[in-house]
Design an enzyme around this catalytic site. Sequence first.
Site, PDB file in Angstrom:
ATOM      1  N   VAL B  22     -16.905  67.258  -7.067  1.00  0.00           N
ATOM      2  CA  VAL B  22     -16.469  68.488  -7.729  1.00  0.00           C
ATOM      3  C   VAL B  22     -17.399  68.892  -8.876  1.00  0.00           C
ATOM      4  O   VAL B  22     -17.748  70.051  -9.006  1.00  0.00           O
ATOM      5  CB  VAL B  22     -15.025  68.305  -8.247  1.00  0.00           C
ATOM      6  CG1 VAL B  22     -14.557  69.557  -8.962  1.00  0.00           C
ATOM      7  CG2 VAL B  22     -14.095  67.989  -7.090  1.00  0.00           C
ATOM      8  N   ASP B  23     -17.836  67.956  -9.666  1.00  0.00           N
ATOM      9  CA  ASP B  23     -18.583  68.324 -10.868  1.00  0.00           C
ATOM     10  C   ASP B  23     -20.095  68.149 -10.751  1.00  0.00           C
ATOM     11  O   ASP B  23     -20.800  68.183 -11.741  1.00  0.00           O
ATOM     12  CB  ASP B  23     -18.073  67.498 -12.058  1.00  0.00           C
ATOM     13  CG  ASP B  23     -16.592  67.754 -12.297  1.00  0.00           C
ATOM     14  OD1 ASP B  23     -16.180  68.922 -12.165  1.00  0.00           O
ATOM     15  OD2 ASP B  23     -15.874  66.796 -12.599  1.00  0.00           O
ATOM     16  N   SER B  27     -21.857  74.372  -6.379  1.00  0.00           N
ATOM     17  CA  SER B  27     -21.779  75.828  -6.303  1.00  0.00           C
ATOM     18  C   SER B  27     -22.870  76.461  -7.169  1.00  0.00           C
ATOM     19  O   SER B  27     -23.469  77.464  -6.800  1.00  0.00           O
ATOM     20  CB  SER B  27     -20.400  76.311  -6.754  1.00  0.00           C
ATOM     21  OG  SER B  27     -19.419  75.848  -5.865  1.00  0.00           O
ATOM     22  N   PRO B 101     -16.262  71.536   0.223  1.00  0.00           N
ATOM     23  CA  PRO B 101     -15.725  70.942  -0.994  1.00  0.00           C
ATOM     24  C   PRO B 101     -15.910  69.438  -1.023  1.00  0.00           C
ATOM     25  O   PRO B 101     -16.050  68.787   0.003  1.00  0.00           O
ATOM     26  CB  PRO B 101     -14.243  71.298  -0.929  1.00  0.00           C
ATOM     27  CG  PRO B 101     -13.955  71.467   0.509  1.00  0.00           C
ATOM     28  CD  PRO B 101     -15.201  71.986   1.134  1.00  0.00           C
ATOM     29  N   LYS B 155     -28.725  67.781 -12.880  1.00  0.00           N
ATOM     30  CA  LYS B 155     -28.379  67.586 -14.305  1.00  0.00           C
ATOM     31  C   LYS B 155     -29.366  66.638 -14.983  1.00  0.00           C
ATOM     32  O   LYS B 155     -28.985  65.861 -15.870  1.00  0.00           O
ATOM     33  CB  LYS B 155     -26.939  67.074 -14.459  1.00  0.00           C
ATOM     34  CG  LYS B 155     -25.912  67.969 -13.746  1.00  0.00           C
ATOM     35  CD  LYS B 155     -24.512  67.714 -14.207  1.00  0.00           C
ATOM     36  CE  LYS B 155     -23.536  68.590 -13.407  1.00  0.00           C
ATOM     37  NZ  LYS B 155     -22.149  68.442 -13.820  1.00  0.00           N
ATOM     38  N   GLY B 461      26.360  61.017  23.085  1.00  0.00           N
ATOM     39  CA  GLY B 461      27.134  60.983  24.329  1.00  0.00           C
ATOM     40  C   GLY B 461      26.273  61.035  25.580  1.00  0.00           C
ATOM     41  O   GLY B 461      26.788  61.253  26.670  1.00  0.00           O
ATOM     42  N   SER B 530      14.592  60.351  22.953  1.00  0.00           N
ATOM     43  CA  SER B 530      13.337  61.104  23.147  1.00  0.00           C
ATOM     44  C   SER B 530      13.206  62.241  22.147  1.00  0.00           C
ATOM     45  O   SER B 530      13.301  63.401  22.510  1.00  0.00           O
ATOM     46  CB  SER B 530      13.216  61.599  24.596  1.00  0.00           C
ATOM     47  OG  SER B 530      14.405  62.188  25.070  1.00  0.00           O
TER      48      SER B 530
END
Lengths: 299, 625
Positions: B22-23, B27, B101, B155, B461, B530
């Site tokens: 994410v960081d 993007s 993502p 970075k 039943g 079932s």
Amino acid sequence: MSFSHLRRLEAESIDIFREAVAESERPVMLYSIGKDSSVLLHLARKAFHPARLPFPLLHVDTTWKFRAMYEMRDRLAREGCFELIVFRNPEAERLGINPIEHGSARHTDLWKTQGLKLALDHYRFDLAFGGARRDEEKSRAKERVFSFRNAQHGWDPKNQRPELWRLYNARKNPGESIRVFPLSNWTELDVWQYIRAENIEVVPLYFAATRPVVERDGALIMVDDARLPLHKGEQVQQRRVRFRTLGCYPLTGAIESDADTLDAIITEMEHAHTSERQGRIIDRDGGSSMERKKAEGYF
Amino acid sequence: MSTQTASTQSSDLLRFITCGSVDDGKSTLIGRLLHAAHALPDDQLSALADESRRFGTQGDQLDFALLVDGLSAEREQGITIDVAYRFFATPRRKFIVADTPGHEQYTRNMATGASTADLAVILIDARKGVLTQTRRHSHLVSLLGIKQVVLAVNKLDLVDWSRERFEEIERDYREFAQRLDFEHIVAIPLSALHGDNIAQRSQHTPWHAGPSLLEHLESIEISTADASGPLRLPVQWVCRPDLDFRGYAGRILGGSVRPGDAVRILPSGRQTRIARIVGYAGDLAEATRGDSVMLTLEDEVDASRGDVICAAAEPASVADQFETTLVWMDDAAMLPGRSYLLKLGAATVGASFSQPKYAIDVNSFDKLAARTLELNGIGVVNVSLDRAVPFDAYADNRDMGSFIVIDRYSNQTVGAGLIHFALRRSQNIHWQAVDVDKQARVRQNGHRPCVLWLTGLSGSGKSTIANIVERQLHALGVRTYLLDGDNIRHGLSKDLGFTDADRVENIRRVGEVARLMVDAGLVVLTAFISPFRSERALARSMVGSEEFLEVFVDTPLAVVEARDPKGLYRKARRGELSNFTGIDSPYEAPATPELHIDTTRQTPEQAASRIVDALFERGIVQRHA
């Protein structure tokens, strides 16, 4: 740059057309008469040649398109190029909805969004081809090639099927319909390069010519017929303009340009600093305008 | 244009995927690339400036991340939700970027993005180095067959442009990546935020001799349009505009094709030659991998959608059982034995999966024991199809060896798979033809066979009603057999428990037994809870729809809980029984059963009479019998 990428894009689009037709019962192609529609039509013919198109073309009309668009549509239909269905929302017709009195949002919603839904329901089409491209707009970037709509024609962007490799899942639930976008991976520049390479006819409004326009809210609006009332102080001017995108004429801004050939248009585009839909007045209501319209059923 | 020529050597289109947490600034990196390639028009830039002020995290600077995060929910939460595709071009190449993502849905989304990518850009935060996520992303990318990797060490401005730090990260990564199947790794030091080494080489990294990111992406050689290998052309659509023309349309997934080439149609194995490659503006002399073509054949051989036209000398394999790597993408876990649809090329076939041989931990690559695959789980699984299909191993041909899995009920794409190899054992078992067939038995019995499949909650039943029905049918001279849930679990299914997976297997066995008994000419009654729609549908598909009557014994949970004849509901409520239908395991009521018995309005005798009447109405049993 060579053009092998156009060949890849073409092959992919043809693949999508054939797959969709093989997996649907009542397909239709939405035809808006713009450049993307012209490319889409050309690809469809290639995909099914030598057979005729296995689906009709549907034009969801607003009665406010440019005259030149109607001229080209009707001429191609007369020449037997395709089976054409023109649909006008009867309610919009009855209410006389128009962009001048009712504003762009209402006009677009009733004629186009509601009109499209009514037309698809009326003819019971289960799959509609459209010319949308992912590069057009942010929310389109996330749309699948095979994109599903619920019975109300709404789009749920968070619940889309993953699309892997070249495998498209076209199975739909009762009430659902599919929008298929064969031009998903094309850009505006690809479209024009392909039009040039394949010599595809487009509406002459894309080429620069001297046309009557008024300047309104920073946009150049063409006076295409007598229905456009002039505001106080507005003067019709003859300017050399062309259109990058075509919609309803009172809602579509022209750009000043001298580009009157395909080469000139492509050169102009390579140096353009504004985006294609910038002339579309309906896109401007807030950051998520298109996403909201699509969730409501706009194509 | 170039459709009339054959060359696909130059690749002027590069598809790549970006992976990062994410960081890591993914993007921002994509926004930077778009900006550097002048793919950002003025009006989008001014809208971005406006949005940066409202939502941005970069003060007065442009927040490029906002440009890429397309949906409004994402903009508000500051995360990317789904796969988005971005486009830009330089004078040398056109690029399509799949942006996926880095958070919880990573496996599903990354597999989607990687499935069409030629290259992966793996982002690393220089401060953090190679993380668990980096290993996970790299493993997924490698699994999907990507050979080219760019290690984008981002970075770097935050570690003072340290060459030592950059080289340390590159060393760590290369050591780890030895276990993966990459052919080519290039590391580039970056600051996406400030644009260093994005398009131009940065003055902050004079020690970096390599290219900028964009230079590298523009110049790297990509071999996706490889036309070597044998012809593979799945028939997508058969074109019959008139009686004289029969064309086979499809996309070439391997090799190339010329008129006169000898081909073999799979799975039938028939041989013929290519007559024409029909083009829009006249016939073509050749077409290659990636092209969409329309072919005609010299002989009138039958080929239909899903068949594959192959080079006669090197045809694809044909099998109905494979070993695969399966990536699961649905909230509901994969159930071994359940019937799914599998789409491979242009063929869609019924499929079921074995229990995983093992699941793969994407962080450590460890093999784990597993009974099923959950959402985002990856495992090695055998798949069994209801008919044989042509395929190649994924490692040999990505497009001929990949498939998607579709749920029969939701129609969702719930999984994606890569084929390793065919399992041979199925090919040696052939059907034995017999002389006394079902029709002969029907004539002798004087009635038709069918299955009465009673489904409903425990205690509704089912067994009581089934017993009465069988007594009445027996009195009418009908040959019957009752398969009761409890009795079957003492024998045929005594090795099974009550997990979802075991319930599916139990019903599969009962369905198979019922099918044999129908073949033997009996009216078979089954009384099983079932609970799952898809298993009942599987049983129906095994028996055949015209001989399968689903009977919904409908008793509300409150009523069966109050009756509780075996005391099971009380036990389940106390937590002494797990996976109990209606309490902690779902019951999926039939949507359109052939018969719907409301036990709050009918006695068991009335219900039984209705069922017997239904057999009369359908002509299975004659009234005079």
